[in-house]
Design an enzyme around this catalytic site. Structure first.
Site, PDB file in Angstrom:
ATOM      1  N   HIS A 212     -75.828  10.126 -15.979  1.00  0.00           N
ATOM      2  CA  HIS A 212     -77.021  10.431 -15.189  1.00  0.00           C
ATOM      3  C   HIS A 212     -76.668  10.246 -13.727  1.00  0.00           C
ATOM      4  CE1 HIS A 212     -81.149  10.602 -13.792  1.00  0.00           C
ATOM      5  NE2 HIS A 212     -81.560  10.863 -15.024  1.00  0.00           N
TER       6      HIS A 212
ATOM      7  N   GLU B 154     -82.036  11.410 -22.677  1.00  0.00           N
ATOM      8  CA  GLU B 154     -82.017  12.574 -23.578  1.00  0.00           C
ATOM      9  C   GLU B 154     -81.255  12.252 -24.866  1.00  0.00           C
ATOM     10  OE1 GLU B 154     -81.496  12.922 -20.294  1.00  0.00           O
ATOM     11  OE2 GLU B 154     -83.250  14.116 -19.722  1.00  0.00           O
TER      12      GLU B 154
END
Length: 422
Positions: free
Chosen positions: A318, A366
């Site tokens: 990320h 996710e």
């Protein structure tokens, strides 16, 4: 350097203005020329045209003043557009909504309460006013619209049809004062959940959470009744995903709201942006990754094949969290507590172990959503639906800020094409 007179001085006379070119202005600020023009688009700097009618000149005193007070913060990832907001703070690896730690709220507050915090600054009483409900007309319109889609349509695609159908039933949707927007938000989120079809013949609302958004969403995504622990993980996921500063979909939603688009149009805009593979759609890629392994021993092969093809591993890394996504850490822990003996969880753990062995990035939210989908036996694409329902609360919180400002977001482009030919 050009020199001209005409600006008022502090003593009531005029001062001589030194005008400098864009390259020199950028150098004095320590930024790139493209960043300089982003300041122009936001009104931080005011240039004038040079003698040739094309080049931009900048007031040296204005540049010096900006350099003294510090240029606007550069956003993570290199984006130059900065929008002030009271909603979400990402500091290091900490995430807060209006000053409240999101990780703590995910296990101590309901989604409805956290949505109230985002919308009003105070936790909503989950029992006040009863469960969130849409009108019968809205449910009928949304259900009929999505029912016309093929049976294998992903939940996110159904939501993209449900939202405009529900909007058409709200004849007051252009009433944009805060109480009206909040009422529409509660009704819309309820409709998004209640208009989805049941995931399977045995699906039913979770007994302990039957009237909550999490309890009603579970049977729309889970083929079999999930355990209380998995419903709690779903509830936490909704809180964790409710907002995330200026993610791409949120920026798109804010732009729509800034030009007075109604709440339903704001959400439809957000849904379109979040469907991208690099945003909310990333959870679908992670779901496919986990389904590619029939057992934990397959993890090295599955990860290795992706790397050999030069593809990124979905659900890892990320750009905001350098030390790892704290939302993923919590959600994965909740899944482990709820289903420690799950074979699908074992596969997810094996993939993470292989990623760690290869020094790949840590999992993001996710990946955790994909793990929840696999363990809870959800329908394909369920992670996107969880993301969309949750983030609708955030999109509408940002919309409330934009409605109050009543100033369109209108960035300017920096032309890099061929010079003028006529």
């Amino acid at each position: 350097m050009a020199r001209a007179a005409g600006r008022p001085g502090s003593a009531g006379g005029t001062r001589v203005t030194d005008w400098i070119g864009a390259a020199e202005a950028a150098e004095r600020l320590g930024i790139k020329p493209a960043s300089l023009y982003s300041y122009v688009s936001r009104g931080v700097l005011t240039p004038r045209r040079g003698p040739d009618g094309r080049a931009s000149l900048f007031d040296a005193a204005q540049i010096a003043a900006l350099a003294r007070r510090g240029r606007p913060r550069r956003a993570p990832g290199g984006a130059e557009l900065v929008i002030e907001s009271e909603l979400t703070e990402i500091s290091g690896d900490r995430l807060r909504f209006r000053g409240h730690d999101v990780i703590a709220m995910a296990t101590g507050r309901s989604f409805e309460e956290v949505a109230g915090l985002l919308w009003t600054g105070a936790f909503a009483d989950a029992a006040a006013g009863g469960p969130w409900r849409a009108t019968g007309e809205a449910i009928a319109a949304g259900t009929a619209a999505q029912a016309a889609l093929p049976a294998d349509t992903y939940p996110l695609e159904r939501l993209q049809v449900i939202v405009p159908a529900v909007a058409a039933t709200d004849r007051l949707r252009l009433h944009l004062d805060p109480p009206a927007v909040i009422a529409a938000a509660r009704s819309l989120i309820a409709a998004m959940v209640d208009c989805l079809p049941l995931a399977g013949p045995g699906a039913a609302p979770a007994p302990a959470d039957g009237d909550s958004i999490a309890g009603r969403l579970a049977p729309k995504l889970c083929r079999r009744p999930p355990s209380a622990g998995l419903v709690a993980a779903l509830r936490a996921a909704l809180v964790l995903l409710a907002d995330h500063e200026l993610a791409a979909s949120t920026l798109a939603a804010r732009v729509a709201a800034s030009v007075r688009a109604d709440p339903y149009a704001v959400v439809a805009t957000g849904l379109g942006a979040m469907s991208g593979a690099l945003h909310g759609g990333a959870s679908l890629g992670a779901e496919v990754l986990l389904l590619s392994a029939a057992r934990p021993a397959d993890a090295p092969r599955v990860v290795g094949e992706l790397l050999r093809r030069g593809e990124r591993i979905p659900g890892l890394g990320h750009f905001v969290y350098q030390g790892g996504d704290p939302r993923a850490v919590l959600l994965l822990d909740l899944i482990r507590q709820a289903a420690p003996d799950s074979g699908r969880l074992a596969i997810a753990e094996a993939v993470l172990a292989e990623a760690s062995r290869r020094a790949l990035p840590a999992p993001n939210i996710e990946f955790a959503l994909a793990a929840l989908s696999a363990v809870a036996e959800m329908v394909p694409g369920a992670g996107e639906a969880v993301f969309a329902v949750a983030r609708t609360a955030g999109w509408l919180a940002h919309a409330l800020e934009e409605y109050a400002r009543a100033t369109p977001i209108r960035p300017r482009g920096v032309y890099t094409g061929r010079p003028a030919v006529s």
